[in-house]
Design a protein around this motif. Sequence first.
Motif, PDB file in Angstrom:
ATOM      1  N   LYS A   1       0.820  -1.218   0.000  1.00  0.00           N
ATOM      2  CA  LYS A   1       0.000   0.000   0.000  1.00  0.00           C
ATOM      3  C   LYS A   1       0.852   1.266   0.000  1.00  0.00           C
ATOM      4  CE  LYS A   1      -3.976  -2.070   2.230  1.00  0.00           C
ATOM      5  NZ  LYS A   1      -4.924  -1.997   3.338  1.00  0.00           N
ATOM      6  N   LYS A   2       2.170   1.089   0.010  1.00  0.00           N
ATOM      7  CA  LYS A   2       3.115   2.207   0.064  1.00  0.00           C
ATOM      8  C   LYS A   2       2.801   3.134   1.235  1.00  0.00           C
ATOM      9  CE  LYS A   2       4.578   2.069  -4.666  1.00  0.00           C
ATOM     10  NZ  LYS A   2       5.046   2.821  -5.806  1.00  0.00           N
ATOM     11  N   ARG A   3       2.671   2.517   2.417  1.00  0.00           N
ATOM     12  CA  ARG A   3       2.369   3.263   3.637  1.00  0.00           C
ATOM     13  C   ARG A   3       3.441   3.009   4.681  1.00  0.00           C
ATOM     14  NH1 ARG A   3      -4.070   2.623   4.590  1.00  0.00           N
ATOM     15  NH2 ARG A   3      -4.677   3.797   2.758  1.00  0.00           N
ATOM     16  N   LEU A   4       3.758   4.062   5.390  1.00  0.00           N
ATOM     17  CA  LEU A   4       4.714   3.988   6.483  1.00  0.00           C
ATOM     18  C   LEU A   4       4.173   4.830   7.626  1.00  0.00           C
ATOM     19  CD1 LEU A   4       8.496   4.152   6.451  1.00  0.00           C
ATOM     20  CD2 LEU A   4       7.300   5.930   7.678  1.00  0.00           C
ATOM     21  N   SER A   5       4.242   4.293   8.827  1.00  0.00           N
ATOM     22  CA  SER A   5       3.901   5.075  10.009  1.00  0.00           C
ATOM     23  C   SER A   5       4.927   4.751  11.072  1.00  0.00           C
ATOM     24  CB  SER A   5       2.481   4.756  10.500  1.00  0.00           C
ATOM     25  OG  SER A   5       2.380   3.384  10.834  1.00  0.00           O
ATOM     26  N   GLY A   6       5.084   5.631  12.024  1.00  0.00           N
ATOM     27  CA  GLY A   6       6.054   5.360  13.067  1.00  0.00           C
ATOM     28  C   GLY A   6       6.383   6.572  13.903  1.00  0.00           C
ATOM     29  N   LEU A   7       7.411   6.390  14.721  1.00  0.00           N
ATOM     30  CA  LEU A   7       7.889   7.416  15.629  1.00  0.00           C
ATOM     31  C   LEU A   7       9.391   7.548  15.459  1.00  0.00           C
ATOM     32  CD1 LEU A   7       6.895   9.237  17.995  1.00  0.00           C
ATOM     33  CD2 LEU A   7       7.609   7.401  19.515  1.00  0.00           C
ATOM     34  N   LEU A   8       9.874   8.764  15.175  1.00  0.00           N
ATOM     35  CA  LEU A   8      11.287   9.004  14.883  1.00  0.00           C
ATOM     36  C   LEU A   8      11.843  10.129  15.747  1.00  0.00           C
ATOM     37  CD1 LEU A   8      10.927   9.059  10.996  1.00  0.00           C
ATOM     38  CD2 LEU A   8      11.789   7.150  12.372  1.00  0.00           C
ATOM     39  N   HIS A   9      13.079   9.979  16.210  1.00  0.00           N
ATOM     40  CA  HIS A   9      13.788  11.050  16.919  1.00  0.00           C
ATOM     41  C   HIS A   9      14.276  12.078  15.909  1.00  0.00           C
ATOM     42  CE1 HIS A   9      13.941   8.939  20.735  1.00  0.00           C
ATOM     43  NE2 HIS A   9      14.397   7.865  20.116  1.00  0.00           N
ATOM     44  N   THR A  10      14.190  13.354  16.283  1.00  0.00           N
ATOM     45  CA  THR A  10      14.689  14.429  15.418  1.00  0.00           C
ATOM     46  C   THR A  10      15.474  15.444  16.244  1.00  0.00           C
ATOM     47  OG1 THR A  10      12.778  15.890  15.686  1.00  0.00           O
ATOM     48  CG2 THR A  10      12.661  14.265  13.921  1.00  0.00           C
ATOM     49  N   PHE A  11      16.316  16.182  15.556  1.00  0.00           N
ATOM     50  CA  PHE A  11      17.051  17.290  16.149  1.00  0.00           C
ATOM     51  C   PHE A  11      16.832  18.517  15.278  1.00  0.00           C
ATOM     52  CE2 PHE A  11      19.299  13.568  17.621  1.00  0.00           C
ATOM     53  CZ  PHE A  11      19.576  13.873  18.934  1.00  0.00           C
ATOM     54  N   ILE A  12      16.624  19.664  15.915  1.00  0.00           N
ATOM     55  CA  ILE A  12      16.576  20.938  15.186  1.00  0.00           C
ATOM     56  C   ILE A  12      17.789  21.740  15.616  1.00  0.00           C
ATOM     57  CG2 ILE A  12      15.337  23.094  14.792  1.00  0.00           C
ATOM     58  CD1 ILE A  12      12.742  21.574  15.241  1.00  0.00           C
ATOM     59  N   ILE A  13      18.562  22.137  14.640  1.00  0.00           N
ATOM     60  CA  ILE A  13      19.803  22.872  14.868  1.00  0.00           C
ATOM     61  C   ILE A  13      19.589  24.306  14.401  1.00  0.00           C
ATOM     62  CG2 ILE A  13      22.252  22.998  14.280  1.00  0.00           C
ATOM     63  CD1 ILE A  13      21.880  19.935  13.455  1.00  0.00           C
ATOM     64  N   ASN A  14      19.890  25.274  15.284  1.00  0.00           N
ATOM     65  CA  ASN A  14      19.839  26.681  14.921  1.00  0.00           C
ATOM     66  C   ASN A  14      21.279  27.116  14.670  1.00  0.00           C
ATOM     67  OD1 ASN A  14      19.560  29.413  14.651  1.00  0.00           O
ATOM     68  ND2 ASN A  14      18.285  29.676  16.455  1.00  0.00           N
TER      69      ASN A  14
END
Length: 130
Positions: free
Chosen positions: A21-34
């Motif tokens: 079905k070309k579907r992806l769901s999930g939980l991912l860690h992210t970082f925002i850099i200023n």
Amino acid sequence: MLKYLETPKQDRQFLKINPSKKRLSGLLHTFIINDHDHYVKYIPSLNLSAYGDTKEELEEMMQVCLEEYLDAFFDLSDSEMQKELSKYGWEREKLFRKRYFNNSYVDKEGILQNFNLPAETEISESQIAV
């Protein structure tokens, strides 16, 4: 259209992938850099980054980045998908074959080193649900 939301921090990252079905769901860690009044959002577990002059532009660019990544990802065979994910520490669950988990963790110091940034660089950490 891909949707994602900022979520409270959890320890475990996960993905549920349905290639047919070309579907992806999930939980991912992210970082925002200023960095010098520019913003970079980085997802270490997929090695994806986007940038913008404002946080709004940053979110738009990350949306585009994720959509393009997933378009290319779903063109891969099942074994190629597994190989791509394993490069970044993802493991397939034995019982639920559509689920992947990633227990690897990159901290702020690792981000500073990977991006070759000065120690005083502002970095915030969050998670996104995709």
